[in-house]
Design an enzyme around this catalytic site. Structure first.
Site, PDB file in Angstrom:
ATOM      1  N   GLU A   1       0.831  -1.206   0.000  1.00 16.35           N
ATOM      2  CA  GLU A   1       0.000   0.000   0.000  1.00 16.35           C
ATOM      3  C   GLU A   1       0.864   1.254   0.000  1.00 16.35           C
ATOM      4  O   GLU A   1       0.542   2.250  -0.666  1.00 16.35           O
ATOM      5  CB  GLU A   1      -0.950  -0.016   1.205  1.00 16.35           C
ATOM      6  CG  GLU A   1      -2.002  -1.100   1.128  1.00 16.35           C
ATOM      7  CD  GLU A   1      -3.112  -0.938   2.148  1.00 16.35           C
ATOM      8  OE1 GLU A   1      -3.139   0.098   2.854  1.00 16.35           O
ATOM      9  OE2 GLU A   1      -3.972  -1.836   2.235  1.00 16.35           O
ATOM     10  N   GLU A   2       1.953   1.217   0.738  1.00 15.71           N
ATOM     11  CA  GLU A   2       2.857   2.372   0.782  1.00 15.71           C
ATOM     12  C   GLU A   2       3.399   2.696  -0.602  1.00 15.71           C
ATOM     13  O   GLU A   2       3.457   3.858  -1.021  1.00 15.71           O
ATOM     14  CB  GLU A   2       4.013   2.090   1.742  1.00 15.71           C
ATOM     15  CG  GLU A   2       5.058   3.194   1.802  1.00 15.71           C
ATOM     16  CD  GLU A   2       6.147   2.915   2.825  1.00 15.71           C
ATOM     17  OE1 GLU A   2       7.130   3.684   2.847  1.00 15.71           O
ATOM     18  OE2 GLU A   2       6.027   1.960   3.604  1.00 15.71           O
ATOM     19  N   ARG A   3       3.804   1.675  -1.343  1.00 17.84           N
ATOM     20  CA  ARG A   3       4.393   1.895  -2.667  1.00 17.84           C
ATOM     21  C   ARG A   3       3.363   2.400  -3.655  1.00 17.84           C
ATOM     22  O   ARG A   3       3.641   3.310  -4.444  1.00 17.84           O
ATOM     23  CB  ARG A   3       5.056   0.602  -3.142  1.00 17.84           C
ATOM     24  CG  ARG A   3       6.328   0.296  -2.373  1.00 17.84           C
ATOM     25  CD  ARG A   3       6.807  -1.144  -2.501  1.00 17.84           C
ATOM     26  NE  ARG A   3       7.982  -1.360  -1.654  1.00 17.84           N
ATOM     27  CZ  ARG A   3       8.465  -2.534  -1.317  1.00 17.84           C
ATOM     28  NH1 ARG A   3       7.883  -3.650  -1.753  1.00 17.84           N
ATOM     29  NH2 ARG A   3       9.528  -2.634  -0.542  1.00 17.84           N
TER      30      ARG A   3
END
Length: 431
Positions: A289-291
């Site tokens: 999700e961060e990427r």
């Protein structure tokens, strides 16, 4: 600052999202009467491969907050080296933007991850990279594992106030000798009775100087490196926690980045997120999700830099004609915009697969790799066309040039993304 009528629209969005399930291509739908007539006029109504009108309503409301509460002060915060996270997060939290895809019972909107992507895109309209990054840490980097695997008690103590903007969160993963190589972290949490005693340190901690709690990855046993780690909710006011320094950086000036030390810090064992020993796996899930969030965020900024470069080169003349009219310039800008749209298509495909429960590790790694490289390429090309002005701190393109360099380093360096992709291609050397 209200979100098109405050919590009423949030409830409407959650309700609509559950009733009107997305298809591959979305069609026009009437927006709720909860959205003001002014908002209706500005919300896009065209068909979109991923977004519904609820997505555009969310983006439209966020843009108002950015224009009124953030962008007028960005230059000041960049100069000061820090933005007021508690104040800004409270504004965003009250409007629902810090928990778009988090559970309703903990203050979130209960929507799927595509709405977080839409929010990340809109945050790209902030005139720097540091503030969107700090917001992303709060909403999509430090809290996904807690929301998914944490106990009800932990969610009430840490997730709820983070979503509401009452607490600032940070993520404690990287260390001096362990950045992209997460398995090599040295920070230890040793069980003593019903507490863990933590010793070690974390580096490059976004929001670290202002955070109320940290989502900490630490070794909780001496087992294999992929099975001996746990994620722990760590209040930052405990005895033994020291903010060693606020790190001066090449870019992202308005985002505080801290080096943090732990000296016999005691925290209850119940603060472990999910199962003890599963921290590495949980963190790898958080990274996806961060990427994707990072890709969505930088896409908007890249498009904005290209447009500002078009505007500037159209009015700046060299050899009796606008810089833009030289074929090498307008052809290059066309190439860059094409690359942006191709990356956007990959992001939307990846997001659509992710919200249906698919493993998108390979595609997310590809998107993140491409975003970092394109940002470097675009920043360099556009800055060149600004000439001497591009070498000053007075224009967006120079700030983007500094800030965007992190995209190829943070959340897994380019080389790590390549290794992940090669693993899925089965082309890595056999051990």
């Amino acid at each position: 600052m209200a979100l098109c009528g405050g919590r009423a629209l949030q409830k409407h969005l959650a309700f609509s999202r559950n009733i009107l399930k997305p298809a591959a291509v979305y069609h026009k739908r009437d927006i709720s009467e909860n959205v003001s007539s002014k908002s209706k006029a500005t919300v896009q109504t065209v068909d979109h491969v991923l977004y519904t009108q609820e997505h555009f309503a969310l983006k439209d409301s966020l843009k108002k907050i950015i224009d009124q509460e953030i962008n007028p002060y960005v230059d000041k915060w960049e100069e000061e080296g820090q933005f007021p996270a508690h104040r800004i997060f409270k504004i965003l939290g009250s409007a629902g933007f810090l928990g778009v895809n988090k559970p309703v019972e903990y203050g979130g909107l209960g929507l799927d991850f595509s709405y977080s992507v839409a929010v990340a895109e809109e945050l790209g309209n902030i005139n720097c990279g540091g503030i969107p990054m700090a917001i992303g840490v709060q909403s999509d980097m430090a809290t996904p594992a807690l929301a998914r695997f944490g106990s009800a008690e932990l969610k009430k103590e840490f997730l709820l106030p983070s979503i509401m903007g009452d607490k600032v969160a940070c993520l404690g993963v990287s260390e001096v000798g362990a950045g992209s190589d997460v398995a090599s972290i040295k920070t230890k949490a040793v069980r003593k009775g019903d507490e863990f005693v933590i010793n070690g340190g974390k580096m490059w901690t976004t929001n670290g100087a202002q955070a109320d709690w940290m989502c900490l990855l630490a070794n909780t046993s001496d087992g294999p490196p992929h099975k001996n780690k746990s994620l722990i909710c760590l209040p930052m006011d405990l005895p033994g926690i020291q903010i060693a320094r606020k790190i001066e950086k090449l870019g992202m000036w308005s985002s505080d980045t801290a080096e943090v030390f732990f000296d016999d810090v005691r925290v209850p064992c119940k603060n472990v997120i999910g199962q003890e020993g599963m921290g590495f796996t949980y963190q790898m899930l958080q990274f996806q999700e961060e990427r994707l969030w990072g890709v969505a965020n930088i896409l908007t900024t890249m498009e904005k830099v290209v447009q500002e470069t078009i505007n500037y080169t159209r009015q700046r003349k060299i050899f009796q004609q606008p810089v833009l009219y030289h074929q090498v310039v307008h052809f290059r800008l066309a190439e860059l915009l094409t690359e942006i749209e191709l990356l956007r298509s990959l992001l939307y495909r990846c997001t659509a697969l992710y919200i249906k429960g698919n493993d998108v590790t390979k595609l997310a790694s590809m998107a993140k790799l491409k975003a970092g490289r394109l940002a470097r390429e675009l920043g360099d090309s556009c800055l060149q066309y600004w000439g001497g002005m591009g070498f000053t701190s007075d224009v967006l393109v120079s700030r983007f040039y500094r800030d965007s360099r992190l995209m190829s380093i943070g959340a897994g360096a380019d080389e790590v993304m390549l290794s992940i992709i090669c693993k899925y291609m089965d082309t890595l050397p056999k051990k």
